[in-house]
Scaffold this motif. Structure first.
Motif, PDB file in Angstrom:
ATOM      1  N   GLU A  94      12.491  -6.972  -6.136  1.00  0.00           N
ATOM      2  CA  GLU A  94      12.260  -7.982  -7.179  1.00  0.00           C
ATOM      3  C   GLU A  94      13.148  -7.733  -8.389  1.00  0.00           C
ATOM      4  O   GLU A  94      13.512  -8.659  -9.111  1.00  0.00           O
ATOM      5  CB  GLU A  94      10.792  -7.969  -7.648  1.00  0.00           C
ATOM      6  N   LEU A 231       6.907  -7.881 -11.232  1.00  0.00           N
ATOM      7  CA  LEU A 231       6.153  -6.659 -10.894  1.00  0.00           C
ATOM      8  C   LEU A 231       5.285  -6.162 -12.047  1.00  0.00           C
ATOM      9  O   LEU A 231       4.378  -5.358 -11.848  1.00  0.00           O
ATOM     10  CB  LEU A 231       7.129  -5.543 -10.512  1.00  0.00           C
ATOM     11  N   GLN A 235      -1.120  -8.123  -9.181  1.00  0.00           N
ATOM     12  CA  GLN A 235      -1.159  -8.953  -7.985  1.00  0.00           C
ATOM     13  C   GLN A 235      -1.608  -8.064  -6.835  1.00  0.00           C
ATOM     14  O   GLN A 235      -1.423  -6.844  -6.885  1.00  0.00           O
ATOM     15  CB  GLN A 235       0.263  -9.462  -7.720  1.00  0.00           C
ATOM     16  N   GLU A 236      -2.208  -8.673  -5.803  1.00  0.00           N
ATOM     17  CA  GLU A 236      -2.559  -7.902  -4.603  1.00  0.00           C
ATOM     18  C   GLU A 236      -1.265  -7.495  -3.907  1.00  0.00           C
ATOM     19  O   GLU A 236      -0.429  -8.350  -3.600  1.00  0.00           O
ATOM     20  CB  GLU A 236      -3.384  -8.781  -3.637  1.00  0.00           C
ATOM     21  N   ARG A 237      -1.082  -6.194  -3.706  1.00  0.00           N
ATOM     22  CA  ARG A 237       0.138  -5.744  -3.028  1.00  0.00           C
ATOM     23  C   ARG A 237      -0.204  -4.654  -2.027  1.00  0.00           C
ATOM     24  O   ARG A 237      -1.232  -3.989  -2.137  1.00  0.00           O
ATOM     25  CB  ARG A 237       1.147  -5.201  -4.057  1.00  0.00           C
ATOM     26  N   ASP A 238       0.692  -4.447  -1.026  1.00  0.00           N
ATOM     27  CA  ASP A 238       0.510  -3.360  -0.060  1.00  0.00           C
ATOM     28  C   ASP A 238       0.944  -2.050  -0.697  1.00  0.00           C
ATOM     29  O   ASP A 238       2.066  -1.950  -1.199  1.00  0.00           O
ATOM     30  CB  ASP A 238       1.369  -3.607   1.190  1.00  0.00           C
ATOM     31  N   VAL A 248       4.171   1.347  -4.000  1.00  0.00           N
ATOM     32  CA  VAL A 248       4.246   0.043  -3.342  1.00  0.00           C
ATOM     33  C   VAL A 248       5.040   0.165  -2.045  1.00  0.00           C
ATOM     34  O   VAL A 248       6.068   0.846  -1.988  1.00  0.00           O
ATOM     35  CB  VAL A 248       4.926  -0.996  -4.268  1.00  0.00           C
ATOM     36  N   TYR A 250       7.042  -1.775   0.994  1.00  0.00           N
ATOM     37  CA  TYR A 250       7.707  -3.015   1.394  1.00  0.00           C
ATOM     38  C   TYR A 250       7.906  -3.089   2.900  1.00  0.00           C
ATOM     39  O   TYR A 250       7.945  -4.162   3.475  1.00  0.00           O
ATOM     40  CB  TYR A 250       9.062  -3.148   0.700  1.00  0.00           C
ATOM     41  N   THR A 261      -1.122   1.684   4.985  1.00  0.00           N
ATOM     42  CA  THR A 261      -1.128   0.869   3.775  1.00  0.00           C
ATOM     43  C   THR A 261      -2.509   0.289   3.506  1.00  0.00           C
ATOM     44  O   THR A 261      -3.331   0.142   4.414  1.00  0.00           O
ATOM     45  CB  THR A 261      -0.145  -0.325   3.888  1.00  0.00           C
ATOM     46  N   ARG A 263      -4.429  -2.872   0.689  1.00  0.00           N
ATOM     47  CA  ARG A 263      -4.189  -3.925  -0.307  1.00  0.00           C
ATOM     48  C   ARG A 263      -4.861  -3.508  -1.601  1.00  0.00           C
ATOM     49  O   ARG A 263      -5.998  -3.032  -1.604  1.00  0.00           O
ATOM     50  CB  ARG A 263      -4.814  -5.271   0.122  1.00  0.00           C
ATOM     51  N   LYS A 265      -4.991  -4.565  -6.058  1.00  0.00           N
ATOM     52  CA  LYS A 265      -4.457  -5.365  -7.162  1.00  0.00           C
ATOM     53  C   LYS A 265      -3.835  -4.403  -8.170  1.00  0.00           C
ATOM     54  O   LYS A 265      -4.555  -3.630  -8.823  1.00  0.00           O
ATOM     55  CB  LYS A 265      -5.558  -6.209  -7.816  1.00  0.00           C
ATOM     56  N   ARG A 267      -0.199  -3.343 -10.819  1.00  0.00           N
ATOM     57  CA  ARG A 267       1.023  -3.766 -11.499  1.00  0.00           C
ATOM     58  C   ARG A 267       1.796  -2.530 -11.958  1.00  0.00           C
ATOM     59  O   ARG A 267       1.288  -1.411 -11.929  1.00  0.00           O
ATOM     60  CB  ARG A 267       0.694  -4.675 -12.686  1.00  0.00           C
TER      61      ARG A 267
END
Ligand SMILES: Nc1nc2c(ncn2[C@@H]2O[C@H](COP(=O)(O)OP(=O)(O)O)[C@@H](O)[C@H]2O)c(=O)[nH]1
Ligand SMILES: [Mg+2]
Lengths: 324, 563
Positions: A94, A231, A235-238, A248, A250, A261, A263, A265, A267
């Motif tokens: 990003e 970023l 947000q919900e991220r793996d 994080v 990818y 991994t 999920r 939330k 930042r």
């Protein structure tokens, strides 16, 4: 059509805080406008006095603020120096996307520099450890990038409130021909009069945001509606939890044996390389919420960076070697 | 991505407060171990400005010089050498905020030899906290610190009478110290003085009011910081707008960028440019987000003018009816900041606003003994000395007295060889040319008139010396060819000293090796001594060429911006 930055990057429409900001008519500047005026003064001073200035552009929130200040300082002219990004190749995707689109949108000249030799030999933080990896991909790459461009002054977005050794940094920070910083021989710096005299090969790092705090940066992003990398918003991220920090994920290639991994939330509070920058759990998905969160949870932003904790005072050691 | 912003009431109020906050810059001074670092650590901690992880790292630290659970001084003492020696060695900047104000602290060390750091921290401060150890009272350094604070124009002094716990929170002791400090401040002419009894270690009267000083009715330290009037920026005075940079994106736009140092600026205002003294009107004040109706200190703005006039970096726009002083000679207070002492023969670069010129100290008017504030005669200035000095510059400066304007009244001196910042200067007044009536003609004055520095050039034979003399003479130099044989060896240095003092370029031939050694030993300024006698060329042209190029360097008196 609204521009890329208005819609995608900051997300929020310009918040209605204009009436809260002191107007110039009061003949009294708020602390933010005072800091803004000081930073613009510093940017102009360095551009007036150095032959080949450059801005170190790290894509983070501080860089975004510095870039906006540079736009203001030279308006209606263009920013009269290039931006230099030291790309370790481990940055968040990003970040790279943001970098390319935003610098194109504002018409800034961008130079991307990588230590290709070290990358070809497979430099990575797992094999080398964070100290050595940073040394090769950031510090060395930075010094090479500056030398290649023949830059005699480099703007950096560092703030004195970030870390203890930065608290003593001058606004004009002298670097010898090897790019190194010696805290014992710093030039005294009085009023707003900066000594820009250097000999061949020497350079000055210029820090226009020296007197800003992390909170000031966020307030200014809000006030000016400055685009930042998504970023920063929750947000919900793996992610995986590795050594106490949230990393994080990818792709599966990033997973170490036995890792799975989940999920979450989350930042980012500051942006670095994917393997070495931890996230925080957060619900703050707008700038005002981030500011609110920051006022409530007083944890320093570099806490989530692995490099500062290798050894007590490790940032100071890095700076002496030439790290920004 | 849903990033829509719906401000709640709480959000808005919090943001409003933060966006409205004012900025107060203050500095701290005190002798070693008076408790500066502890006080700042305490302020940061009690105002909840310390991050949890930073606090945790201090708690974990092996070092704890305090008697309590946390050594607050570790929050502020940053560098490695400091951690090892347990002392503060440089200026460190700290930041904290309350709902009303944002604060920038310049934490400066108390060692006597570190006056320069205190001056650095004080140069931008609105207020100085001066720590006094209640068990020790006012020390010689307390005088020094209060004096430097007043010298650098800090309008507010706060005497923090610390370690009250060591004197059983005695009211009598506090009143005694308050009075002593009040007398010192009155002597220095500082208007706004406040004394507060505190214990930095225990937190009494730092942020929270102390139970142990019932007799004290004044503000706590933080209350005072939050409410003390901030020096109103100079908006009422005459306009001072030093030009920093000219913005020329294309042939149609010429904007003058800078930070307003005094006065206000509006479209239509009549302004005068210095040094050209041309007048014109302000066309517009250009802003990134639209033009501005008004600009005032400390705003950084860009201005366009009605007429094409001569104006560039280092020049100044001013109010035509209230021009600043314009002079090449001025008296200033200098804080000498370098290990090498100030010599009157030394040449400097002087940086004042956006202008850098060459300068020389003509005389030391007096040195200030900061322990008793007495004026003393002095021939040299050592590191940390403070003195009134008369300076000569090669191009006129446009300035105000430092008392009335910190920006147009301040400068730094730079050593052109090492590039070090060697002194900070606060201008007191211009010195008129006729002020020299009856006073000796100085070397600097001769240099100004001649347009070059003196020098000594050694060449092989008398015939060549005469040729060099002719060339330089025709080029406008004050020059004299001398044969060394005409003078006894022991008198040669004295004679050369006299011709140099007279500002002359002396071409010397026939100097024996012995005499040369003696000459070198007596030469004060080796940068003006050139030995070309070793050039063993049959062709004199090589020598003549070398002379021509070194002669050019002797002419480097001009505006340093031009080189
Ligand atoms: N009893 C007492 N000791 C104090 C107080 N404030 C500081 N100290 C101690 O005085 C010593 C020097 O403090 P420090 O903050 O390092 O002084 P600095 O040299 O002025 O920065 C330390 O041992 C502190 O714990 C106080 O209010 N009361
Ligand atoms: Mg200390």
């Amino acid at each position: 059509m609204a521009s890329f930055s208005e819609v995608v990057l900051n997300g929020a429409p310009a918040p209605n805080v204009a009436e809260a900001a002191p107007t110039y008519g009061e003949r009294r500047l708020s602390h933010l406008r005072t800091l803004e005026a000081e930073s613009i003064y510093i940017l102009r001073e360095a551009v007036a006095e150095f032959a080949h200035p450059v801005m170190l552009y790290s894509i983070g929130k501080d860089s975004s603020v510095m870039l906006r200040l540079a736009q203001k300082a030279f308006y209606p002219g263009k920013i009269p120096f290039p931006l230099l990004h030291i790309d370790t190749s481990y940055k968040f995707p990003e970040m790279i996307e943001f970098r390319d689109r935003y610098t194109r949108e504002i018409g800034a000249e961008l130079i991307v520099h990588q230590n290709r030799e070290a990358l070809a030999q497979g430099a990575n933080p797992f094999a080398l450890g964070t100290q050595k990896c940073c040394g090769l991909l950031k510090t060395k790459s930075l010094l090479d990038g500056l030398a290649e461009g023949g830059f005699d002054a480099a703007f950096g977005g560092a703030r004195r409130d970030e870390e203890k050794s930065r608290a003593k940094e001058r606004i004009y920070s002298f670097r010898d021909a090897a790019g190194q910083w010696d805290p014992k021989t710093q030039r005294p710096e009085l009023w707003n009069i900066f000594n820009s005299r250097i000999d061949k090969g020497e350079s000055i790092r210029v820090f226009p945001l020296s007197n800003w705090t992390e909170l000031d940066v966020w307030l200014y992003i809000l006030l000016e509606n400055i685009p930042i990398v998504p970023l920063y918003f929750a947000q919900e991220r793996d992610v995986v939890v590795r050594g106490g920090s949230i990393v994080v994920i990818y792709s599966k290639d990033q997973l170490l044996p036995g890792e799975k991994t989940q999920r979450m939330k989350i930042r980012m509070r500051s942006l670095g390389c994917v393997p070495c920058t931890g996230a925080i759990r957060s619900d703050a998905d707008t700038v005002p919420k981030i500011i609110e969160e920051m006022i409530q949870f007083r944890r320093s932003e570099r806490e989530n960076r692995a490099i500062d904790h290798d050894e007590e005072g490790s940032m100071e050691l890095k700076k002496r070697e030439g790290y920004f | 991505m849903n990033l829509a912003f719906a401000p709640s009431e709480a959000h808005s109020e919090l943001l409003r407060q933060n966006l409205r906050a004012e900025l107060l810059r203050f500095t701290t001074a005190g002798s070693v171990d008076d408790g500066k670092s502890t006080l700042i650590g305490r302020l940061l901690h009690d105002s909840k400005s310390v991050y949890e992880d930073q606090l945790a790292s201090v708690k974990k630290s092996r070092i704890n010089r305090s008697s309590g659970p946390i050594d607050f001084s570790l929050l502020t003492d940053g560098l490695r050498a400091e951690r090892e020696q347990g002392i503060t060695i440089d200026v460190a900047y700290r930041y904290f905020a309350t709902a009303r104000r944002k604060f920038i602290i310049a934490d400066t060390p108390g060692h006597e030899q570190y006056t320069r750091n205190m001056a650095t921290g004080a140069s931008t401060a609105d207020l100085a906290i001066i720590l006094i150890d209640a068990s020790k009272g006012l020390l010689p350094q307390t005088h020094r610190h209060a004096y430097i604070a007043s010298l650098l124009g800090i309008p507010n002094l706060l005497a923090a009478v610390n370690k009250m716990d060591l004197v059983d929170f005695s009211e009598a002791r506090f009143l005694e110290l308050e009075q002593a400090f009040g007398e010192l401040a009155a002597q220095l002419g500082t208007a706004n003085v406040q004394a507060i009894p505190i214990s930095a270690l225990d937190g009494d009267n730092v942020v929270d009011r102390s139970e142990r000083t019932q007799w004290y009715g004044g503000p706590t330290l933080l209350e005072h910081l939050e409410t003390v009037p901030i020096r109103r920026v100079v908006t009422t005075g005459a306009l001072r707008f030093p030009i920093q940079y000219v913005i020329r994106p294309d042939a149609n736009f010429r904007g003058f960028a800078g930070q307003i140092a005094a006065g206000t600026l509006r479209p239509g205002d009549e302004v005068m440019a210095l040094p050209s003294k041309q007048s014109t009107r302000v066309k517009a004040i250009i802003g990134h987000d639209g033009d501005l109706a008004e600009a005032y200190p400390p705003m950084s703005v860009t201005v366009t003018l009605e007429d094409e006039i001569d104006l560039s970096r280092g020049d100044m726009l001013v109010n035509p009816s209230k021009s600043p002083e314009i002079s090449t000679r001025l008296e200033a207070m200098l804080v000498w900041m370098h290990a090498q002492p100030l010599q009157l023969s030394q040449r400097f670069l002087l940086k004042h606003t956006g202008k850098t010129v060459r300068a020389q100290a003509l005389r030391i008017v007096h040195r200030v003994n900061v322990s008793n504030l007495q004026k003393e005669p002095a021939r040299q200035l050592q590191m940390n000395d403070i003195a009134a000095v008369e300076l000569q510059t090669t191009a006129p400066l446009f300035f105000d007295a430092y008392e009335s304007n910190r920006i147009t009244g301040s400068f730094i001196l730079i050593d052109p060889i090492s590039n070090a910042t060697v002194a900070a200067g606060m201008i007191r007044r211009p010195v008129a040319e006729n002020a020299t009536y009856g006073s000796p003609v100085t070397l600097a004055e001769r240099e100004m008139r001649n347009g070059h520095r003196p020098a000594v050039i050694l060449v092989n034979d008398a015939k060549l010396a005469k040729m060099v003399e002719r060339n330089l003479f025709d080029d406008g130099f004050q020059v004299l060819a001398l044969e060394a044989e005409a003078v006894s060896r022991d008198h040669l240095p004295k004679l050369i000293g006299m011709t140099t003092e007279a500002g002359v370029v002396t071409i010397l031939s026939g100097v024996t090796a012995d005499a040369k050694k003696l000459l070198v030993k007596h030469t004060e300024d080796s940068s003006s001594f050139f030995d070309l006698s070793s050039i063993n060329s049959t062709d004199d042209n090589e020598v003549l060429q070398r002379v021509a190029s070194l002669a050019r360097s002797l002419r480097n008196l001009g505006d340093a911006n031009d080189i």
